[in-house]
Write a protein that holds these residues in place. Structure first.
Motif, short mmCIF file in Angstrom:
data_model
loop_
_atom_site.label_atom_id
_atom_site.label_comp_id
_atom_site.label_asym_id
_atom_site.label_seq_id
_atom_site.Cartn_x
_atom_site.Cartn_y
_atom_site.Cartn_z
N ASP A 39 1.39 -1.15 0.19
CA ASP A 39 0.03 -0.01 0.08
C ASP A 39 1.05 0.98 -0.10
O ASP A 39 1.25 1.24 1.05
CB ASP A 39 -0.58 -0.07 1.17
N ASP A 40 1.05 2.03 -0.87
CA ASP A 40 2.16 3.06 -1.29
C ASP A 40 1.62 4.23 -0.22
O ASP A 40 2.58 4.67 0.15
CB ASP A 40 2.12 3.27 -2.23
N GLU A 41 0.54 4.44 0.33
CA GLU A 41 0.07 5.12 1.24
C GLU A 41 0.39 4.96 2.13
O GLU A 41 0.70 5.62 3.22
CB GLU A 41 -1.18 5.56 1.20
N THR A 42 1.16 3.74 2.45
CA THR A 42 1.81 3.62 3.98
C THR A 42 3.40 3.91 4.19
O THR A 42 3.59 2.92 5.53
CB THR A 42 1.42 2.18 4.33
N ARG A 43 3.80 4.15 3.50
CA ARG A 43 5.35 4.04 3.13
C ARG A 43 6.13 5.28 4.29
O ARG A 43 5.38 5.85 4.34
CB ARG A 43 6.24 4.60 1.79
N ALA A 56 6.21 -0.48 4.09
CA ALA A 56 5.36 0.43 3.88
C ALA A 56 3.84 -1.43 4.41
O ALA A 56 4.80 -2.43 4.51
CB ALA A 56 4.87 -0.07 2.53
N ARG A 57 2.95 -1.32 4.28
CA ARG A 57 2.35 -2.39 4.81
C ARG A 57 2.16 -3.44 3.43
O ARG A 57 1.58 -2.85 2.51
CB ARG A 57 0.98 -1.67 5.49
N GLU A 74 11.08 1.93 -4.83
CA GLU A 74 9.83 1.48 -4.66
C GLU A 74 10.15 -0.39 -4.97
O GLU A 74 11.34 -0.73 -5.47
CB GLU A 74 8.54 1.82 -5.24
#
Length: 114
Positions: A39-43, A56-57, A74
Motif C-alpha cells: 500500500d503506497d500510502e503507508t510508506r 510499507a504495509r 519503490e
C-alpha cells in the motif's frame, strides 16, 4: 523463484507465559520475480542505528522493509532484490539492518531458518 526464510523468534512470550514464534520472511529476488504488493500510502522510512530503511504495509497486513537508503526505489522496481516482511515495520527494518550489517548471515540460514 524467490527464496524465502521464515524465522521464528523464540524470544517472544505467549499469553500463558510460554514461548511463541514471530514469523519473519527474508526474500531475495532474481530477474523476473514479482515483488510483494504494498500500500503506497503507508510508506514510512524507519531509522535503525543511524540508517534509514523504507517500509510499507503489505496487502496481508504485515510490513516490509527494503533497500538501504531513503531515496530507494519503490519495492516494485526490479532493482529491489532483497526485502524482509514481518508483523511490524520496525521488526522488518531491524532485521534487514542486521542482515546488511552482516551479509554473511544470508549464507548462515540453515534449512530455511535464521
Amino acid at each position: 523463484m524467490i527464496p524465502t526464510t521464515e524465522h521464528g523468534d523464540d524470544a517472544g512470550v505467549g499469553e500463558a507465559g510460554g514461548e511463541r514464534s514471530i514469523p519473519i520472511e527474508i526474500s531475495v529476488a532474481t530477474d523476473g520475480d514479482e515483488r510483494p504488493p504494498v500500500d503506497d500510502e503507508t510508506r514510512v522510512d524507519v531509522e535503525v542505528d543511524g540508517q534509514m530503511y523504507p517500509t510499507a504495509r503489505l496487502a496481508d497486513g504485515r510490513y516490509v522493509a527494503w533497500w538501504f537508503e531513503t531515496d530507494a526505489p519503490e519495492l516494485s522496481d526490479p532493482v529491489t532484490t532483497e526485502w524482509v516482511a514481518a508483523p511490524t515495520r520496525f521488526l522488518a527494518a531491524g532485521t534487514l539492518h542486521e542482515l546488511w550489517e552482516d551479509p554473511a548471515a544470508f549464507d548462515q540460514l540453515p534449512d530455511g531458518e535464521l
